[in-house]
Enzyme design. Structure first.
Site, PDB file in Angstrom:
ATOM      1  N   HIS A 296       0.841  -1.193   0.000  1.00  0.00           N
ATOM      2  CA  HIS A 296       0.000   0.000   0.000  1.00  0.00           C
ATOM      3  C   HIS A 296       0.878   1.246   0.000  1.00  0.00           C
ATOM      4  O   HIS A 296       2.090   1.187   0.180  1.00  0.00           O
ATOM      5  CB  HIS A 296      -0.985   0.010   1.175  1.00  0.00           C
ATOM      6  CG  HIS A 296      -0.390   0.173   2.530  1.00  0.00           C
ATOM      7  ND1 HIS A 296      -1.127   0.413   3.660  1.00  0.00           N
ATOM      8  CD2 HIS A 296       0.912   0.147   2.963  1.00  0.00           C
ATOM      9  CE1 HIS A 296      -0.343   0.515   4.711  1.00  0.00           C
ATOM     10  NE2 HIS A 296       0.888   0.356   4.317  1.00  0.00           N
TER      11      HIS A 296
ATOM     12  N   CYS B 153       5.769   6.370   4.688  1.00  0.00           N
ATOM     13  CA  CYS B 153       4.662   5.578   4.126  1.00  0.00           C
ATOM     14  C   CYS B 153       4.061   6.234   2.898  1.00  0.00           C
ATOM     15  O   CYS B 153       3.246   5.629   2.208  1.00  0.00           O
ATOM     16  CB  CYS B 153       3.582   5.361   5.178  1.00  0.00           C
ATOM     17  SG  CYS B 153       4.192   4.474   6.605  1.00  0.00           S
TER      18      CYS B 153
ATOM     19  N   HIS C  18       4.962   0.209  -0.272  1.00  0.00           N
ATOM     20  CA  HIS C  18       5.706  -0.789   0.498  1.00  0.00           C
ATOM     21  C   HIS C  18       4.700  -1.837   0.953  1.00  0.00           C
ATOM     22  O   HIS C  18       3.496  -1.650   0.807  1.00  0.00           O
ATOM     23  CB  HIS C  18       6.396  -0.131   1.709  1.00  0.00           C
ATOM     24  CG  HIS C  18       5.417   0.414   2.688  1.00  0.00           C
ATOM     25  ND1 HIS C  18       4.811   1.643   2.528  1.00  0.00           N
ATOM     26  CD2 HIS C  18       4.864  -0.118   3.808  1.00  0.00           C
ATOM     27  CE1 HIS C  18       3.961   1.846   3.508  1.00  0.00           C
ATOM     28  NE2 HIS C  18       3.963   0.798   4.301  1.00  0.00           N
TER      29      HIS C  18
ATOM     30  N   HIS D  89       3.211  -5.262   3.554  1.00  0.00           N
ATOM     31  CA  HIS D  89       3.085  -5.871   4.889  1.00  0.00           C
ATOM     32  C   HIS D  89       2.561  -7.298   4.759  1.00  0.00           C
ATOM     33  O   HIS D  89       1.827  -7.609   3.820  1.00  0.00           O
ATOM     34  CB  HIS D  89       2.091  -5.108   5.761  1.00  0.00           C
ATOM     35  CG  HIS D  89       2.490  -3.700   6.058  1.00  0.00           C
ATOM     36  ND1 HIS D  89       3.454  -3.391   6.991  1.00  0.00           N
ATOM     37  CD2 HIS D  89       2.061  -2.519   5.555  1.00  0.00           C
ATOM     38  CE1 HIS D  89       3.590  -2.078   7.047  1.00  0.00           C
ATOM     39  NE2 HIS D  89       2.759  -1.524   6.174  1.00  0.00           N
TER      40      HIS D  89
ATOM     41  N   ASP E 126      -5.123 -10.563  -1.226  1.00  0.00           N
ATOM     42  CA  ASP E 126      -3.781 -11.148  -1.125  1.00  0.00           C
ATOM     43  C   ASP E 126      -2.948 -10.858  -2.384  1.00  0.00           C
ATOM     44  O   ASP E 126      -3.426 -11.002  -3.503  1.00  0.00           O
ATOM     45  CB  ASP E 126      -3.921 -12.669  -0.920  1.00  0.00           C
ATOM     46  CG  ASP E 126      -2.610 -13.294  -0.467  1.00  0.00           C
ATOM     47  OD1 ASP E 126      -1.810 -12.596   0.185  1.00  0.00           O
ATOM     48  OD2 ASP E 126      -2.387 -14.473  -0.785  1.00  0.00           O
ATOM     49  N   HIS E 127      -1.685 -10.449  -2.175  1.00  0.00           N
ATOM     50  CA  HIS E 127      -0.759 -10.157  -3.269  1.00  0.00           C
ATOM     51  C   HIS E 127      -1.297  -9.078  -4.204  1.00  0.00           C
ATOM     52  O   HIS E 127      -1.297  -9.225  -5.428  1.00  0.00           O
ATOM     53  CB  HIS E 127      -0.381 -11.443  -4.030  1.00  0.00           C
ATOM     54  CG  HIS E 127       0.538 -12.307  -3.223  1.00  0.00           C
ATOM     55  ND1 HIS E 127       0.124 -12.950  -2.086  1.00  0.00           N
ATOM     56  CD2 HIS E 127       1.847 -12.617  -3.385  1.00  0.00           C
ATOM     57  CE1 HIS E 127       1.143 -13.613  -1.574  1.00  0.00           C
ATOM     58  NE2 HIS E 127       2.201 -13.430  -2.336  1.00  0.00           N
TER      59      HIS E 127
ATOM     60  N   GLU F 292      -0.772  -5.010  11.377  1.00  0.00           N
ATOM     61  CA  GLU F 292       0.027  -4.629  10.216  1.00  0.00           C
ATOM     62  C   GLU F 292       1.479  -5.053  10.408  1.00  0.00           C
ATOM     63  O   GLU F 292       2.171  -5.407   9.461  1.00  0.00           O
ATOM     64  CB  GLU F 292      -0.063  -3.113  10.032  1.00  0.00           C
ATOM     65  CG  GLU F 292       0.281  -2.650   8.654  1.00  0.00           C
ATOM     66  CD  GLU F 292      -0.056  -1.171   8.467  1.00  0.00           C
ATOM     67  OE1 GLU F 292      -0.888  -0.874   7.623  1.00  0.00           O
ATOM     68  OE2 GLU F 292       0.513  -0.334   9.191  1.00  0.00           O
TER      69      GLU F 292
END
Ligand SMILES: [Zn+2]
Ligand SMILES: [Zn+2]
Length: 287
Positions: free
Chosen positions: A148, A167, A173, A175, A213-214, A260
């Site tokens: 994100h 951020c 980046h 998580h 996801d991904h 997170e």
């Protein structure tokens, strides 16, 4: 001054989800692999929470007494047992995690000032019981990985950097998000379940894991094109996605917790967290 103290204990036991009044086909349809003969086992971890005034020695209760009571009334009886047979309560109502937690409460309540019984079937599935009739809580823990960027689309890079720091860097980046979904419901007096766990897992898979996801959340999830995907906003969005499907399964969404990183997590309550407090002390707040 009042204080809650927690005592951990553990036991290993087997069980089988099987109702003799149903056909083999019906049992398999209802309980899947959990219906297989002769059963399967878990290493259960139990947390008993007790509320009381501090005594002159600075303790709510002497924990060595508490340890003995838990051992005598619960773990020495359940350890290395076949749960379906060991206590009469489990012949009436199957020994699911939520029902084991409820019956442990009933067995310990005459001896200890309980405020919560929490039972882990494994690290990713646990039940909470707080003494309210047949009502219980079940939590499933799972994870997804996503990238994100914290930046509001209407603000300049400088403004976003001022608000979100690193951020806000333009390429994002990632998580490994850990997600806990807690549902609340009534324990079925025969199956011992507040919800069909397989169907709950499927809801989380279909509404959250598969789409999230991904991905790069800002770009791949249309909702986050305008809404900054902070952990708080992701948790809120997830709670909105799963609330109705969970109601369709006969339970209520209680809480979504999103972790997170080990340093940062957030919780969104779908119902009032006050309802879970005893004398103003929240008893389901997890660590
Ligand atoms: Zn099991
Ligand atoms: Zn981040």
């Amino acid at each position: 001054m009042q204080c809650i103290v927690n005592r951990r204990a553990q036991f290993s036991a087997s069980h089988r989800y099987w109702l003799p009044e149903l056909s083999e086909a019906k049992n398999i349809e209802k309980f899947g692999a959990c219906s297989r003969f002769p059963g399967h086992g878990h290493n259960y971890v139990l947390f008993i929470s007790l509320l009381g005034e501090l005594d002159q020695y600075g303790m709510v209760l002497n924990l060595s007494d508490v340890k003995q009571i838990i051992k005598q009334e619960v773990t020495s009886q359940l350890d290395f047992s076949y749960l379906n047979d060991v206590w009469a309560e489990f012949q009436q109502t199957l020994p699911t995690s939520e029902n084991i937690a409820r019956v442990i409460w009933q067995r310990l309540a005459p001896h200890l000032p309980l405020v919560r019984v929490q039972l882990f079937e494994h690290p990713e599935l646990w039940a909470d019981y707080i003494g309210t009739g047949m009502e219980a809580y079940l939590t499933v823990s799972t994870h997804f990985s996503a990238a994100h960027r914290l930046a509001h689309p209407d603000l300049s890079n400088e403004e976003n950097t001022q608000i979100y720091g690193k951020c806000a860097r333009p390429h994002g980046h990632g998580h490994n998000y850990h997600l806990e979904v807690t549902v609340k419901g009534e324990i079925d007096p025969r199956t011992g379940m507040i919800i069909d766990l397989g169907k709950l897992n499927q809801v989380i898979e279909d509404y959250v894991l598969e789409p999230f996801d991904h991905t790069f959340l800002n770009k791949d999830i249309p909702y986050f094109a305008q809404i900054v995907p902070t952990a708080e906003n992701i948790a809120l969005y997830i709670s909105n996605l799963v609330r109705l499907p969970i109601e369709g399964l006969g339970a209520k969404l209680y809480k979504v917790k999103l972790l997170e990183s080990p340093n940062n997590s957030c919780e969104v309550y779908a119902t009032e967290p006050e309802s879970m407090s005893v004398k103003g002390v929240p008893v389901l707040a997890s660590v």
